[in-house]
Design a protein around this motif. Structure first.
Motif, short mmCIF file in Angstrom:
data_model
loop_
_atom_site.label_atom_id
_atom_site.label_comp_id
_atom_site.label_asym_id
_atom_site.label_seq_id
_atom_site.Cartn_x
_atom_site.Cartn_y
_atom_site.Cartn_z
N PRO A 275 -5.99 21.02 -11.25
CA PRO A 275 -7.27 21.74 -11.35
C PRO A 275 -8.13 21.20 -12.49
N ALA A 276 -9.42 21.11 -12.23
CA ALA A 276 -10.37 20.64 -13.23
C ALA A 276 -11.35 21.74 -13.57
N LYS A 277 -11.74 21.80 -14.84
CA LYS A 277 -12.70 22.79 -15.30
C LYS A 277 -14.02 22.11 -15.67
N HIS A 278 -14.96 22.94 -16.09
CA HIS A 278 -16.29 22.43 -16.43
C HIS A 278 -16.24 21.25 -17.40
N PRO A 279 -15.49 21.34 -18.53
CA PRO A 279 -15.47 20.20 -19.46
C PRO A 279 -14.94 18.92 -18.84
N ASP A 280 -14.03 19.05 -17.86
CA ASP A 280 -13.48 17.86 -17.21
C ASP A 280 -14.55 17.12 -16.41
N PHE A 281 -15.33 17.88 -15.62
CA PHE A 281 -16.38 17.25 -14.82
C PHE A 281 -17.48 16.69 -15.72
N LEU A 282 -17.87 17.45 -16.74
CA LEU A 282 -18.90 16.98 -17.65
C LEU A 282 -18.44 15.72 -18.37
N GLY A 283 -17.18 15.72 -18.82
CA GLY A 283 -16.65 14.54 -19.51
C GLY A 283 -16.63 13.32 -18.62
N GLY B 114 -18.69 9.99 -19.22
CA GLY B 114 -17.86 8.81 -19.34
C GLY B 114 -18.39 7.60 -18.59
N THR B 115 -19.38 7.82 -17.72
CA THR B 115 -20.00 6.69 -17.01
C THR B 115 -21.06 6.01 -17.86
N GLY B 116 -21.28 6.53 -19.07
CA GLY B 116 -22.22 5.88 -19.97
C GLY B 116 -23.57 6.55 -20.09
N ILE B 117 -23.68 7.81 -19.67
CA ILE B 117 -24.96 8.51 -19.77
C ILE B 117 -24.89 9.54 -20.90
N VAL B 118 -26.05 10.04 -21.30
CA VAL B 118 -26.11 11.00 -22.41
C VAL B 118 -26.22 12.42 -21.86
N GLU C 213 -28.14 6.90 -8.18
CA GLU C 213 -27.52 5.66 -7.72
C GLU C 213 -26.40 5.22 -8.67
N HIS C 214 -26.65 5.33 -9.97
CA HIS C 214 -25.63 4.95 -10.96
C HIS C 214 -24.37 5.80 -10.80
N LEU C 215 -24.53 7.12 -10.69
CA LEU C 215 -23.37 8.01 -10.62
C LEU C 215 -22.62 7.86 -9.29
N GLU C 216 -23.32 7.60 -8.22
CA GLU C 216 -22.65 7.40 -6.94
C GLU C 216 -21.72 6.19 -6.99
N GLY C 217 -22.07 5.20 -7.79
CA GLY C 217 -21.24 4.02 -7.89
C GLY C 217 -20.23 4.06 -9.01
N ALA C 218 -20.55 4.78 -10.11
CA ALA C 218 -19.71 4.72 -11.31
C ALA C 218 -18.71 5.85 -11.42
N GLY D 161 -15.81 7.78 -10.23
CA GLY D 161 -14.75 7.65 -9.24
C GLY D 161 -13.52 8.50 -9.51
N GLN D 162 -13.48 9.18 -10.67
CA GLN D 162 -12.28 9.95 -11.00
C GLN D 162 -12.61 11.06 -11.98
N VAL D 163 -11.98 12.21 -11.78
CA VAL D 163 -12.05 13.34 -12.71
C VAL D 163 -10.62 13.76 -12.99
N ARG D 164 -10.24 13.75 -14.23
CA ARG D 164 -8.82 13.91 -14.60
C ARG D 164 -8.02 12.84 -13.86
N THR D 165 -7.03 13.21 -13.07
CA THR D 165 -6.25 12.20 -12.32
C THR D 165 -6.68 12.13 -10.86
N VAL D 166 -7.73 12.84 -10.51
CA VAL D 166 -8.11 13.00 -9.11
C VAL D 166 -9.23 12.01 -8.73
N PRO D 167 -9.02 11.18 -7.70
CA PRO D 167 -10.12 10.34 -7.20
C PRO D 167 -11.20 11.21 -6.59
N VAL D 168 -12.45 10.87 -6.85
CA VAL D 168 -13.55 11.66 -6.32
C VAL D 168 -14.60 10.76 -5.67
N GLU D 169 -15.36 11.39 -4.79
CA GLU D 169 -16.53 10.73 -4.19
C GLU D 169 -17.77 11.47 -4.67
N ALA D 170 -18.71 10.74 -5.19
CA ALA D 170 -19.97 11.34 -5.67
C ALA D 170 -21.10 10.93 -4.74
#
Length: 318
Positions: A161-169, A173-177, A202-207, A209-218
């Motif tokens: 399970p992932a929480k708010h800080p995990d998704f935000l992190g 982590g893709t390099g945005i502020v 466009e940047h986030l759709e490509g960059a 790919g993972q939250v915690r240990t879980v692969p994700v699609e954006a």
């Protein structure tokens, strides 16, 4: 005898040198900068900006010092929007900065400010700034302004399970502020939805790919597909001996006054979106009290009882 033109040239040179010297000292005094590698022109421009910024911040002495610079930047952006006859956007701002920025712009007649975070109850919002002629037709429907886009982050979080800080992190982590990401709406085992600057889609759709240990699609989605749970409202009333924040808030959030006092001193309670800090602050009708993880309470009315106590009517949003 030195020719007249040479005298003018020497005078201009000395005046320019003096300006550069003043700019150098101003930068050091104001910002603690040592501009040894700046050109004279860039040093003068930087000093002028620094002096202007310091003056603007001084005029905002009523704003919490923690975000006074943020409000000053909003006012500078409002000036640019007015000068250019264009609609300009801030980054995503926390509620205290939004509230103070709108208060600071309230007396402006040349610029309209519209907060928008992607949905009606958004906590972090961008401010759209522009002249009335441009903004007035769009005020009723901020979606027409653009400025905010939605991203679906899909994955199987059943076993991790992932929480708010995990998704935000993961997003950062893709390099945005942080200022380019708004609210993150966690959806349990299936992932989350995030409000972002449209330029990042466009940047986030490509960059991403993972939250915690879980692969994700954006992938980008329309704002109409946001899964926003409408806040549940509950009206309640309480009789209090005073209008102290700790007394009213403890009644609104149904907890002991001592526990509420601890939360207030710990910085977990905000009054009108500003960190309260002091349990002894007094509230009044129209005030909004928010508590981390517990929603918010609005003071709807205050009446006196026959025993000269305060009958406080509250609306709680959870």
């Amino acid at each position: 005898m030195i020719p007249q033109t040479t005298n003018h040239a020497l005078f201009a040179r000395d005046r320019y040198t003096s300006m550069h010297s003043f700019a150098y000292r101003a930068l050091r005094n104001i910002n603690g900068v040592h501009p040894t590698h700046f050109s004279r022109r860039s040093t003068c421009k930087a000093a002028t900006h620094a002096v202007k910024e310091r003056g603007l911040e001084a005029s905002l002495s009523w704003v919490d010092a923690a975000h006074r610079k943020d409000v000053a930047r909003v006012l500078e952006l409002a000036d640019r929007a007015a000068d250019r006859w264009d609609i300009l956007w801030t980054g995503f701002l926390p509620p205290p900065v939004v509230a103070d920025s709108m208060a600071a712009l309230a007396d402006r007649t040349d610029v309209i400010c519209v907060p928008w975070g992607g949905y009606a109850q958004a906590e972090r919002c961008r401010l759209a700034l522009g002249r009335e002629e441009l903004m007035e037709p769009l005020k009723a429907d901020p979606q027409q302004l653009g400025g905010v886009a939605a991203l679906q982050i899909k994955g199987n979080f059943m076993f991790d399970p992932a929480k708010h800080p995990d998704f935000l992190g993961a997003l950062l982590g893709t390099g945005i502020v942080r200022e380019r990401v708004g609210d993150v709406l966690v959806q349990g085992e299936v992932g989350a939805q995030a409000l972002v600057d449209p330029e990042l889609l466009e940047h986030l759709e490509g960059a991403l790919g993972q939250v915690r240990t879980v692969p994700v699609e954006a992938r980008r989605i329309p704002l109409s597909e946001l899964s926003v749970r409408p806040p549940r409202q509950e009206e309640l009333s309480s009789v209090e001996a005073s209008l102290r924040l700790d007394a009213v808030a403890s009644a609104g959030f149904r907890m002991s006054r001592s526990k509420m006092g601890e939360l207030i001193k710990g910085g977990d309670v905000r009054l009108n979106w500003r960190t309260a800090g002091k349990p002894s602050l007094e509230v009044k009708p129209g005030d909004v009290i928010s508590c981390a993880g517990k929603g918010r309470v609005e003071v709807r009315a205050v009446d006196m009882t026959k025993k000269e106590k305060y009958l406080v009517t509250l609306m709680r949003y959870v």
